[in-house]
Scaffold this active site. Structure first.
Site, mmCIF file in Angstrom:
data_model
loop_
_atom_site.group_PDB
_atom_site.id
_atom_site.type_symbol
_atom_site.label_atom_id
_atom_site.label_comp_id
_atom_site.label_asym_id
_atom_site.label_seq_id
_atom_site.Cartn_x
_atom_site.Cartn_y
_atom_site.Cartn_z
ATOM 1 N N HIS A 67 25.382 -17.014 -1.258
ATOM 2 C CA HIS A 67 24.034 -16.710 -0.769
ATOM 3 C C HIS A 67 23.147 -16.152 -1.879
ATOM 4 C CE1 HIS A 67 21.674 -15.243 3.006
ATOM 5 N NE2 HIS A 67 20.841 -15.368 1.985
ATOM 6 N N HIS A 69 19.074 -16.616 -3.824
ATOM 7 C CA HIS A 69 17.738 -17.211 -3.813
ATOM 8 C C HIS A 69 17.323 -17.420 -5.263
ATOM 9 C CE1 HIS A 69 17.106 -16.472 0.513
ATOM 10 N NE2 HIS A 69 17.880 -15.423 0.300
ATOM 11 N N LEU A 70 17.172 -18.682 -5.646
ATOM 12 C CA LEU A 70 16.836 -18.979 -7.041
ATOM 13 C C LEU A 70 15.332 -19.136 -7.252
ATOM 14 C CD1 LEU A 70 19.745 -21.378 -8.056
ATOM 15 C CD2 LEU A 70 19.544 -18.917 -8.413
ATOM 16 N N HIS A 185 20.653 -16.754 9.990
ATOM 17 C CA HIS A 185 20.038 -15.470 9.617
ATOM 18 C C HIS A 185 19.694 -14.815 10.955
ATOM 19 C CE1 HIS A 185 16.873 -12.958 7.405
ATOM 20 N NE2 HIS A 185 16.501 -12.831 8.658
ATOM 21 N N ASP A 311 23.220 -12.238 -1.435
ATOM 22 C CA ASP A 311 21.827 -12.379 -0.982
ATOM 23 C C ASP A 311 20.857 -11.970 -2.113
ATOM 24 O OD1 ASP A 311 19.600 -12.917 0.512
ATOM 25 O OD2 ASP A 311 19.874 -11.292 1.956
ATOM 26 N N HIS A 315 12.333 -10.528 -6.741
ATOM 27 C CA HIS A 315 10.904 -10.413 -6.446
ATOM 28 C C HIS A 315 10.196 -9.830 -7.652
ATOM 29 C CE1 HIS A 315 10.784 -11.538 -2.225
ATOM 30 N NE2 HIS A 315 11.864 -10.804 -2.019
ATOM 31 N N PHE A 329 10.696 -8.221 1.161
ATOM 32 C CA PHE A 329 12.095 -7.933 1.489
ATOM 33 C C PHE A 329 13.011 -8.597 0.471
ATOM 34 C CE2 PHE A 329 10.013 -7.468 5.628
ATOM 35 C CZ PHE A 329 10.623 -6.328 6.125
ATOM 36 N N GLY A 330 14.025 -7.881 0.008
ATOM 37 C CA GLY A 330 15.028 -8.501 -0.840
ATOM 38 C C GLY A 330 15.399 -7.662 -2.041
#
Lengths: 434, 316
Positions: A67, A69-70, A185, A311, A315, A329-330
């Site tokens: 999991h 995010h690229l 999710h 995850d 950002h 978020f993140g």
């Protein structure tokens, strides 16, 4: 970060070799020849063999992060496929699964093939997760068969829950055609609307609107029931509440085809970390309470949760250096995950080394049906190297990620990833010495 | 302001909230407020204490009462003041709080008073500025000067806060006034009850060491003083309340309701009042009400905070 081509014959000396599938945990050497492991244990290096003394570093089958995010395509300021791969290598991951919430989203075969092609220049494999629905809008199914044939390993509308129970039902049914899991999710959005952090004593003290645990529990229960009814394969992303865990465990006991993952930040942190309003502590699902973290550790140990996934969510500072309720978020995860699990899991007796390696290597690959690397003669080289005793401090100026939004900045950790061996290449934060 | 920072009367350079403040510090502020109040009773209500000190009032959220109260306090102390409101400023053109902070820093302002809709925004500034930061209300987090003026009013009425029973009524979950009062009153040894509909009661609020009740008659019978919060009129749009009418019938403070108790508690309200919703006019204007005392005390408390944070040597 550049990757290094390894010599045709390379002996890794004085390493701790761990492979739970082979019941192997011993100090020894590993001989690699042109991308294949040719000898395990004691290697007597002949004249034309170069060697690299690893000084007690652990070598284990390569870790896979289910999991991440690229951000590419669409938000290349926060991360690119390449910078994400470098971050993965620095964190000890030989492969990652890339979530589809990019711009455009991974909802068409062309975009999926493009991501795989972009990733082909660096040793970390990138396996795209395609969207469940077109535009991740929760309305029409994507062309799952073509997406699967193009290289997607799973389907997810990550970041959004598929609101329509009907659409989720059909997605789980249709996925039987492609033998790939549907990743949920689990967040019931009317219950979480406006929420900024876990709802509880801390949100009350901080005056921040809450993301209640029942938002996750309700969504989890619905998806488990749909999976049971349809026979589809469900994977629960970033499980964070003891309620969702109990539901997952009960469903597994009933024979529902369902798996789950947990993130290092949900294991190691609680909502108390939000005090001071550090926006790196803002993510979904939010940091929960000590009781939830303790249930997660038990589920990781028992295997109810088969995978640790980060995850990893980069950002920019523009999205994070703002008041808490305005922040995105993140949080980053790739470069701290292994050290956190080694130090706070194995180091505190909550996991043994075999269990840790299984949750990073075997568990996530089994969920998506990828071949599992092994430390045995004849196996292709796909290995993670980390040193169990190296002490270090998480420094935000030294991330390989393009972003710095980690809640662990400043933490002192014991155990540090060095990098990865993949085929005839090395990539990592340490330069190879031979 | 090159005075010694050692031996400060308050531990923190800023006033971001009352959570964590010691009873001794609150007492220091309340005592200083009494001294300021004396200035407000003079024919010429102005002292030179903060001459040469520049204060910027940053109001990102609509406020009349608190802003005017701070402005008056600053003027009474001879500070130079600049008002910055969201409307008409560059914020409406999309400037971030970070850039606003950097600009203030470049302008060499000594004190920043901030009202912002985001919880933690005053701390965000305090982390990035050399100026003293005073929280004039941040989202549902804290509104420390309001709680201080409530406590000053109660102390004047009852002499001591220790053992005093204070019930706070209304929309607790969106109330920075309630939170700051809980921290301040608990630190001073008072007992606190929070009363309101369950939909407006924040989760795990009992962890703060307060009593919780959904019955307004219970609160009235228990309390020495009732702090009646303003009900935001938009709450009924989000399934939190069925109607203002039902709220007024169930939680509104009326003379009839007060008449049922053995003794009438003192009535506070942070203002502005929705007459006929959370409190009926006959109660707001009754002898039991100290609502206008609160307004006067507000100026005194803000003067005291300004002096203690930016020129403490005056009071030492």
């Amino acid at each position: 970060m550049e990757s290094y081509i390894l010599p045709d014959r390379l002996c890794l000396k004085n390493a701790r070799l761990i492979d739970p599938a082979l019941n192997l945990d011993q100090v020894g050497d590993l001989l690699l020849e042109r991308g294949i492991i040719t000898s395990v244990g004691s290697v007597s290096a002949s004249g034309n063999t170069l060697s690299w003394n690893l000084n007690g570093a652990i070598i284990c089958p390569g870790f896979f992060d289910l999991h991440v995010h690229l951000r590419e395509p669409g938000n290349e300021v926060a991360e690119t496929i390449r910078s994400g791969q470098e971050s993965a290598a620095a964190g000890g991951f030989t492969a990652v699964a890339a979530m589809p919430n990019t711009t455009p989203p991974l909802d068409q075969a062309g975009v999926v093939r493009w991501v795989i092609e972009q990733a082909s220049f660096f040793p970390v494999s990138v396996y795209p997760v395609a969207a469940i629905t077109r535009g991740r809008k929760g309305e029409e199914l994507t062309e799952m068969v073509e997406l699967r044939q193009s290289g997607a390993i799973a389907f997810s509308d990550d970041g959004s829950w598929v609101l329509s129970a009907e659409v989720m039902r059909r997605a789980l049914e249709y996925s039987l055609l492609v033998d790939a899991p549907i990743i949920s999710h689990a967040e019931e959005p009317t219950l979480s609307k406006g929420g900024q952090m876990h709802e509880g004593e801390m949100s009350t003290r901080l005056g921040l609107p809450g993301l209640p645990r029942i938002s996750e529990d309700v969504a989890t229960l619905r998806d488990l029931m749909l999976a049971e009814y349809t026979g589809g394969r469900l994977h629960l992303a970033h499980v964070s509440t003891s309620g969702a865990l109990a539901a997952l465990e009960a469903a597994q006991a009933r024979g529902v085809k369902v798996s789950g993952e947990a993130t290092p930040h949900h294991l190691v942190l609680t909502d108390g970390a939000v005090v001071g309003y550090d926006t790196s502590t803002k993510m979904k699902p939010p940091l929960r309470e000590a009781e939830d973290a303790s249930s997660l550790w038990k589920a990781i140990k028992s295997g109810v949760i088969a995978a640790i996934a980060t995850d990893h969510a980069p950002h920019t500072s523009e999205d994070k250096e703002v008041p808490y309720d305005e922040a995105s978020f993140g949080a980053l995860g790739l470069e701290t995950a292994v050290a956190l699990l080694w130090d706070h899991g194995v180091g505190k007796g909550l996991l043994d080394p075999f269990e840790m390696v299984r949750r990073f290597c075997h568990g996530p690959r089994a969920i998506v049906g990828l071949p599992i690397p092994a430390l045995k003669e004849g196996a292709p080289v796909e290995l993670t190297v980390f040193h169990p005793d190296e002490e270090w401090q998480v420094d935000k100026t030294r991330f390989y990620s393009k972003s710095v939004n980690s809640p662990f900045v400043g933490w002192k950790l014991t155990g540090r990833p060095w990098g990865i061996l993949k085929g005839q290449r090395w990539a990592g934060r340490v330069e190879p010495k031979f | 302001m090159d005075h010694e920072r050692k031996n400060r009367p308050l531990t923190s350079r800023h006033l971001l909230g009352l959570e964590g403040l010691a009873a001794e510090e609150i007492k220091t502020i309340l005592d200083a407020s009494e001294a300021m109040k004396e200035i407000l009773d003079r024919p010429i209500k102005k002292v030179p204490t903060l001459r040469g000190v520049t204060v910027v009032n940053l109001f990102f959220e609509a406020s009349t009462r608190t802003r005017i109260s701070f402005e008056l306090a600053e003027k009474r102390l001879s500070a130079d003041l600049v008002n910055f409101t969201k409307i008409g400023s560059s914020v409406s053109k999309g400037e971030t709080l970070l850039d606003t902070a950097r600009n203030i820093e470049a302008m060499r302002v000594e004190v920043v008073v901030i009202r912002h809709q985001s919880p933690g925004a005053p701390g965000f500034l305090a982390d990035r500025l050399h100026s003293v930061v005073i929280n004039a209300g941040d989202g549902a987090h804290e509104h420390p000067t309001q709680a201080l003026l409530d406590m000053l009013t109660l102390r004047q009425k009852f002499g001591d806060l220790k053992g005093l029973r204070v019930a706070i009524l209304g929309d607790i979950s969106h109330s920075r006034v309630a939170m700051s009062n809980v921290y301040g009153l608990k630190a001073m040894g008072a007992e606190v009850m929070l009363c309101g509909p369950p939909t407006l009661m924040p989760r795990n609020i009992d962890a703060l060491g307060v009593k919780v009740s959904y019955k307004v008659d219970e609160a009235i019978a228990w309390a020495d003083a009732l702090n009646v919060l303003r009900l935001q009129l938009e709450r009924q749009q989000s399934a939190l309340l069925p109607s203002l009418r039902e709220y007024a019938l169930t939680f509104g403070i009326t003379l009839q309701r007060l008449g049922k108790a053995k003794r009438t508690p003192v009535i506070l309200h942070p203002g502005p009042i929705n007459r006929g919703v959370e409190i009926e006019s006959a109660v707001a204007d009754s002898d039991a009400s100290v609502i206008l005392d609160q307004v006067t005390n507000g100026v005194a408390v803000r003067m005291a905070v300004l002096v203690l944070l930016s020129a403490p040597e005056v009071l030492m």
